[in-house]
Design a protein around this motif. Structure first.
Motif, mmCIF file in Angstrom:
data_model
loop_
_atom_site.group_PDB
_atom_site.id
_atom_site.type_symbol
_atom_site.label_atom_id
_atom_site.label_comp_id
_atom_site.label_asym_id
_atom_site.label_seq_id
_atom_site.Cartn_x
_atom_site.Cartn_y
_atom_site.Cartn_z
ATOM 1 N N HIS A 181 3.799 -74.808 9.770
ATOM 2 C CA HIS A 181 3.580 -75.534 8.518
ATOM 3 C C HIS A 181 4.651 -75.139 7.495
ATOM 4 C CE1 HIS A 181 1.682 -77.307 5.020
ATOM 5 N NE2 HIS A 181 0.885 -77.953 5.850
ATOM 6 N N LEU A 217 -4.783 -76.177 2.680
ATOM 7 C CA LEU A 217 -3.705 -75.554 1.907
ATOM 8 C C LEU A 217 -3.580 -76.179 0.525
ATOM 9 C CD1 LEU A 217 -0.979 -75.056 4.663
ATOM 10 C CD2 LEU A 217 -2.466 -73.319 3.641
ATOM 11 N N TYR A 260 -11.640 -69.992 8.891
ATOM 12 C CA TYR A 260 -12.209 -70.986 9.800
ATOM 13 C C TYR A 260 -13.711 -70.756 9.929
ATOM 14 C CZ TYR A 260 -12.504 -74.074 13.890
ATOM 15 O OH TYR A 260 -12.819 -75.091 14.766
ATOM 16 N N ASN A 299 0.167 -75.337 14.682
ATOM 17 C CA ASN A 299 0.291 -76.072 13.425
ATOM 18 C C ASN A 299 0.391 -75.138 12.224
ATOM 19 O OD1 ASN A 299 0.169 -78.550 14.743
ATOM 20 N ND2 ASN A 299 -2.047 -78.739 14.515
ATOM 21 N N ILE A 300 -0.300 -74.015 12.312
ATOM 22 C CA ILE A 300 -0.265 -73.044 11.217
ATOM 23 C C ILE A 300 1.118 -72.410 11.099
ATOM 24 C CG2 ILE A 300 -1.153 -70.807 10.439
ATOM 25 C CD1 ILE A 300 -3.864 -71.699 11.766
ATOM 26 N N THR A 312 -6.873 -66.252 9.291
ATOM 27 C CA THR A 312 -7.196 -67.544 9.903
ATOM 28 C C THR A 312 -8.573 -67.561 10.546
ATOM 29 O OG1 THR A 312 -5.985 -66.884 11.913
ATOM 30 C CG2 THR A 312 -4.780 -68.183 10.262
ATOM 31 N N GLY A 332 -4.007 -75.457 17.167
ATOM 32 C CA GLY A 332 -4.313 -75.082 15.789
ATOM 33 C C GLY A 332 -3.401 -73.975 15.296
ATOM 34 N N LEU A 360 -5.674 -78.949 8.107
ATOM 35 C CA LEU A 360 -4.880 -77.857 7.547
ATOM 36 C C LEU A 360 -4.209 -78.235 6.230
ATOM 37 C CD1 LEU A 360 -3.664 -75.016 7.762
ATOM 38 C CD2 LEU A 360 -1.847 -75.989 9.198
ATOM 39 N N ASP A 361 -3.641 -79.420 6.163
ATOM 40 C CA ASP A 361 -2.948 -79.840 4.935
ATOM 41 C C ASP A 361 -3.875 -79.798 3.729
ATOM 42 O OD1 ASP A 361 -0.503 -80.234 6.155
ATOM 43 O OD2 ASP A 361 -0.793 -82.383 6.447
ATOM 44 N N TYR A 419 -13.489 -73.511 6.330
ATOM 45 C CA TYR A 419 -12.248 -74.216 6.012
ATOM 46 C C TYR A 419 -11.628 -74.689 7.330
ATOM 47 C CZ TYR A 419 -12.579 -72.330 1.282
ATOM 48 O OH TYR A 419 -12.998 -72.026 0.007
ATOM 49 N N ASP A 420 -11.559 -75.997 7.513
ATOM 50 C CA ASP A 420 -11.161 -76.549 8.813
ATOM 51 C C ASP A 420 -9.646 -76.590 8.971
ATOM 52 O OD1 ASP A 420 -11.021 -77.712 11.267
ATOM 53 O OD2 ASP A 420 -12.190 -79.499 10.768
ATOM 54 N N ILE A 421 -9.085 -75.448 9.312
ATOM 55 C CA ILE A 421 -7.643 -75.341 9.486
ATOM 56 C C ILE A 421 -7.180 -75.947 10.808
ATOM 57 C CG2 ILE A 421 -7.319 -73.364 7.969
ATOM 58 C CD1 ILE A 421 -7.472 -71.545 10.438
#
Length: 274
Positions: A244, A194, A180, A240-241, A176, A237, A190-191, A184-186
């Motif tokens: 998910h 992925l 980031y 949410n990970i 992660t 953040g 995030l959706d 990649y804006d997790i």
């Protein structure tokens, strides 16, 4: 949820597994050998047998081995490349005797030769290593993009996988902090990150996650792990990970700057967030 951290095996695999259970974990990661060198301890098969029984008795998720940092399978330097191949091959042979399905390694640095050269070099090396008969899967770790790293874009990881004959024995470990920092804006997207991973590599290839906060800003191309909730990814953040739905069966492994007590606190926190 499979949740664990990186633990030392200096006192044996069984001891590491017991420590994991004591701090609330149900998986763990360990270095396959000295992380800054090429020396490996001889396997104690009694210890390995105790580990296997302990994992089954306590419903552990898959444990993960991590290659030493010194390896560079993307290098144009003959001795460096040969060392990387030898160590990975030796460790893969050792892991066949241990109940450990995954072996993570950093893809490597092209050292100025270019991304495409690095991808070709890594794939060439893996094609010499993997026979197709292994029970352990090699996981390419996503990188931050510092220096001449290969693997900071999903397309680069896919490029390696596509060039390996036994590609079914390759997967991905998503870090992660690294992705980031790679752009990649997790945190806010995030959706879509992925979805992009799925479209390029395939979500079925995602076998492990290094769960780390980041000391550095988004898209910084810096690799600096931070404790959970204390970095730029932040507690929401991270929450949410781990919540998910596409990640629910993937083992989460902490590599934060912590000791065992710190990992215990983070594991407790993450369980409360879940």
């Amino acid at each position: 949820m499979y949740l664990g951290c990186h633990l030392s095996i200096s006192k044996g695999y069984y001891k590491a597994a017991k420590t994991a259970l004591d701090i609330g974990a149900n998986t763990f990661q360990f270095f396959s050998r000295n992380p800054r060198g090429a020396r490996a301890k001889k396997l104690d098969m009694d210890d390995v047998e105790k580990l296997g029984s302990f994992l089954k008795e306590n419903n552990f998720g898959p444990i993960v081995a991590h290659a030493p940092y010194i390896l560079n399978l993307a290098s144009h330097k003959g001795k460096t490349w040969e060392l990387a191949k030898r160590v990975i091959k030796e460790d893969m042979d050792r892991l066949e005797k241990i109940p450990c399905p995954y072996f993570v390694f950093h893809p490597g640095n092209h050292l100025g030769k270019g991304i495409e050269y690095g991808i070709e070099r890594i794939a060439e090396g893996l094609n010499e290593i993997i026979t197709g008969n292994e029970n352990t899967m090699i996981l390419l770790e996503t990188m931050s993009g510092k220096g001449t790293e290969v693997g900071y874009k999903f397309e680069q990881i896919k490029g390696v996988i596509d060039k390996v004959k036994y590609s079914e024995l390759l997967g991905v470990c998503l870090d992660t902090c690294h992705i980031y920092s790679a752009g990649y804006d997790i945190v806010n997207d995030l959706d879509n990150v992925l979805e992009e991973f799925d479209n390029i590599i395939g979500i079925d290839k995602l076998k492990a996650i290094h769960l780390n906060d980041s000391m550095k800003d988004f898209n910084s191309k810096k690799d600096r792990h931070e404790k959970i909730g204390e970095g730029t990814i932040g507690i929401e953040g991270i929450k949410n990970i781990i919540k998910h739905p596409q990640l629910k069966d993937v083992p989460f492994l902490l590599e934060t700057p912590n000791d065992v007590d710190g990992y215990e606190s983070e594991i407790k926190l993450l369980k409360e967030l879940k």
